[in-house]
Design a protein around this motif. Structure first.
Motif, PDB file in Angstrom:
ATOM      1  N   GLU A  16      -1.747 -12.218  -6.164  1.00 30.12           N
ATOM      2  CA  GLU A  16      -1.904 -12.226  -4.705  1.00 30.12           C
ATOM      3  C   GLU A  16      -2.069 -10.805  -4.177  1.00 30.12           C
ATOM      4  O   GLU A  16      -1.670  -9.833  -4.841  1.00 30.12           O
ATOM      5  N   HIS A  17      -2.667 -10.661  -3.003  1.00 36.27           N
ATOM      6  CA  HIS A  17      -2.765  -9.350  -2.351  1.00 36.27           C
ATOM      7  C   HIS A  17      -2.208  -9.444  -0.938  1.00 36.27           C
ATOM      8  O   HIS A  17      -2.100 -10.535  -0.390  1.00 36.27           O
ATOM      9  N   GLY A  65       5.617 -16.730  -1.235  1.00 38.04           N
ATOM     10  CA  GLY A  65       4.612 -15.797  -1.751  1.00 38.04           C
ATOM     11  C   GLY A  65       4.456 -14.550  -0.900  1.00 38.04           C
ATOM     12  O   GLY A  65       5.197 -14.338   0.062  1.00 38.04           O
ATOM     13  N   ILE A  66       3.475 -13.729  -1.273  1.00 33.02           N
ATOM     14  CA  ILE A  66       3.309 -12.442  -0.611  1.00 33.02           C
ATOM     15  C   ILE A  66       2.887 -12.607   0.846  1.00 33.02           C
ATOM     16  O   ILE A  66       3.549 -12.130   1.759  1.00 33.02           O
ATOM     17  N   GLN A  67       1.783 -13.308   1.060  1.00 30.25           N
ATOM     18  CA  GLN A  67       1.267 -13.386   2.437  1.00 30.25           C
ATOM     19  C   GLN A  67       2.070 -14.351   3.297  1.00 30.25           C
ATOM     20  O   GLN A  67       2.440 -14.037   4.419  1.00 30.25           O
ATOM     21  N   SER A  86       1.885  -3.085  -6.142  1.00 27.16           N
ATOM     22  CA  SER A  86       1.083  -3.788  -7.142  1.00 27.16           C
ATOM     23  C   SER A  86       0.237  -4.884  -6.494  1.00 27.16           C
ATOM     24  O   SER A  86      -0.684  -5.392  -7.114  1.00 27.16           O
ATOM     25  N   TYR A  87       0.550  -5.239  -5.258  1.00 27.19           N
ATOM     26  CA  TYR A  87      -0.261  -6.235  -4.551  1.00 27.19           C
ATOM     27  C   TYR A  87      -1.339  -5.598  -3.680  1.00 27.19           C
ATOM     28  O   TYR A  87      -1.921  -6.251  -2.828  1.00 27.19           O
ATOM     29  N   LEU A  88      -1.579  -4.303  -3.888  1.00 29.78           N
ATOM     30  CA  LEU A  88      -2.678  -3.628  -3.176  1.00 29.78           C
ATOM     31  C   LEU A  88      -3.994  -3.933  -3.884  1.00 29.78           C
ATOM     32  O   LEU A  88      -4.005  -4.312  -5.058  1.00 29.78           O
ATOM     33  N   ASN A  89      -5.105  -3.697  -3.184  1.00 33.23           N
ATOM     34  CA  ASN A  89      -6.392  -3.731  -3.855  1.00 33.23           C
ATOM     35  C   ASN A  89      -6.660  -2.359  -4.449  1.00 33.23           C
ATOM     36  O   ASN A  89      -6.109  -1.352  -4.002  1.00 33.23           O
ATOM     37  N   GLU A  90      -7.572  -2.330  -5.421  1.00 34.55           N
ATOM     38  CA  GLU A  90      -7.804  -1.099  -6.160  1.00 34.55           C
ATOM     39  C   GLU A  90      -8.157   0.077  -5.267  1.00 34.55           C
ATOM     40  O   GLU A  90      -7.747   1.197  -5.515  1.00 34.55           O
TER      41      GLU A  90
END
Ligand code: PHE
Ligand code: NA
Length: 510
Positions: free
Chosen positions: A4-5, A172-174, A255-259
């Motif tokens: 997840e992000h 979850g994250i979001q 760790s849930y960031l985008n690259e």
């Protein structure tokens, strides 16, 4: 498994700020500052913030985003992946397992008592709102003791706290963590600003010389004679604790960031939100309010400030039951948005190590925290004391010492062994770039030197205070409590050893 992000930049910043802003801001900081030289404390405090706290925070963000790209949200594999670039696989695996085991010990054990303190804040919000201790004949110190010795109140509010953490993490994250941050963070700031205005308009109801402004003076005026080594250590330790450094939970959130997500600007933004809450809001509420009603004696009570001194204030103050309820709810929200990060870390661990899904994982961690928190709850109930040796012993190790050790290992992996790639990783997608000289001078040398000094001197202080002895001198007066200290040590060693074996094994397959 797809990771997840974060759903939005605002959600990310609020969640990271929620992670950092905790009980550390509102009860730990004010008494640390008051006890250690007031304005003079601010000098080591801000020096540590700039040369140690913010650089390490940025390094942790980058470490977490890097791990997340390979599907990991925990420290073991993150340290392994970075260390591998500059050392043998064998050493990297050992370092990764060591770091991973430290992080697991910290999140399991710190939260096992932190969740209790959050439970107390909820309990006190309830008791304040219902007017329970408002009768001036009640002694608030004795009241607190009977609170923690009462199984009903302790268990009810603690289990509500754990249940909430379970429910939110399960989402979850979001839908879980991010949603919580969007509700709780504005509440924290609103409650804090209401309390701040109330504090500054108190006048001097008890003695003419006790005014909120004099209280502010007490916090800000430098008392140079109190600026000692131990005050400096306290300042650096506070920076670690308040920014949630050396725990693994910043990396987990990152760790849930985008690259390509920005790191430097966001890290500095969350640090600023934390410092605003700590220095401006907490500093302007707690110290002046306690000073106005109790004078400097009110500030000496340390940890008892929130649960003993302030309840005493709230029942004397006009509108006290409302403001008191706001205060405890503020602590509750601040605590829960931090504690959720530890909860999530463990769920991520189960997900990646054992392929457990989030719902089952959250339930397992709920059970783990119920079991892990039992000794904390049972000590005052069974021994009929209020010493809390089990909690204090754990806090001495995981809440102040092991985080600093972990911070050093993180730098070893992310800067020394990862080398120039470390800087590339930080600057990738970042709006503000960290210059090469800053990386080479500050992150490579000054920050680790700060941490090493902190570590060496804390070790010396620990040894002098008798913490490294089998039974510390202070405990000799309480023979029936000594087993609780041993229990804390046994639990700590067990958690560490088991974690080390599990993480070490898992790193083989990477
Ligand atoms: N930064 C937190 C605080 O100031 C520390 C913390 C984080 C404690 C997570 C427990 C869990 O309170
Ligand atoms: Na904090």
């Amino acid at each position: 498994m797809k990771r997840e992000h974060w759903g939005s930049k605002l959600g990310l910043i609020l969640a990271m700020a929620g992670n950092a802003i905790g009980l550390g801001n509102f009860w730990r900081f004010p008494y640390q500052a008051a006890k250690n030289g007031g304005g003079a404390f601010m000098i080591p405090y801000f020096t540590a913030l700039i040369f140690m706290g913010i650089p390490l925070l940025i390094i942790e963000w980058a470490q977490g985003r890097y791990g997340g790209r390979y599907g990991f949200g925990t420290i073991g594999p993150m340290v392994y992946l970075q260390a591998e670039h500059g050392s043998s696989k064998k050493f990297a695996r050992f370092l990764g397992a060591f770091a991973g085991a430290l992080a697991l010990s910290i999140v399991v054990l710190l939260n096992s008592y932190y969740n209790h303190v959050i439970g107390w804040t909820l309990g006190y919000a309830w008791l304040t709102a219902t007017g329970n201790y408002m009768d001036p004949s009640v002694d608030t110190a004795g009241y607190f003791v009977s609170y923690i010795q009462n199984p009903y109140t302790v268990f009810i509010f603690w289990l509500i706290t754990l249940g909430l953490l379970f429910y939110i993490t399960r989402g979850g994250i979001q839908k879980g963590l991010e949603r919580l941050a969007k509700i709780a963070m504005p509440m924290i700031y609103i409650f804090a600003i209401i309390l701040l205005i109330r504090t500054l308009t108190l006048g001097s109801p008890v003695k003419p010389e006790w005014t909120p402004i004099k209280g502010l003076d007490f916090l800000w005026q430098p008392r140079w004679n109190e600026l000692s080594w131990s005050a400096t250590l306290a300042a650096a330790g506070q920076i670690f604790f308040t920014l949630s450094l050396g725990m693994g939970i910043i990396q987990n959130y990152a760790s849930y960031l985008n690259e390509k997500d920005d790191i430097t600007t966001s890290a500095v933004a969350t640090a600023s939100l934390n410092e605003f809450a700590e220095v401006i809001l907490a500093g302007t509420i707690v110290i002046p309010i306690a000073f106005t009603f109790l004078g400097t004696d009110g500030l000496k009570s340390g940890v008892g400030l929130s649960f003993i001194a302030l309840p005493n204030v709230f029942r004397t103050m006009t509108g006290g039951s409302i403001f008191g309820t706001f205060w405890f709810l503020l602590l509750f929200f601040a605590g829960i948005t931090s504690s959720i990060a530890m909860f999530n870390y463990l769920v991520a661990f189960l997900e990646e190590q054992f392929n457990v899904n989030r719902k089952t994982g959250s339930l397992l961690i709920f059970i783990l925290y119920v079991l892990g928190g039992l000794p904390v709850a049972l000590e005052p109930i069974l021994t009929k004391t209020a010493e809390l040796f089990y909690l204090t012993e754990l806090d001495n190790w995981v809440g102040s010492y092991l985080l600093v050790v972990l911070g050093l290992i993180e730098i070893l992996a992310a800067v020394w062994l990862f080398g120039n790639k470390g800087l590339e990783e930080i600057n990738k997608g970042s709006y503000w770039k960290v210059p090469k000289w800053f990386y080479n001078v500050v992150m490579r040398f000054i920050t680790p030197v700060f941490i090493i000094v902190l570590l060496v001197f804390s070790t010396v202080t620990y040894a002098q205070d008798g913490y490294l002895k089998l039974i510390p001198d202070f405990a000799k007066n309480y023979p029936n409590l000594v087993p609780w200290i041993f229990a804390a040590r046994v639990v700590l060693i067990l958690v560490f050893v088991i974690s080390f074996i599990v993480v070490f094994k898992s790193l083989k397959g990477i």
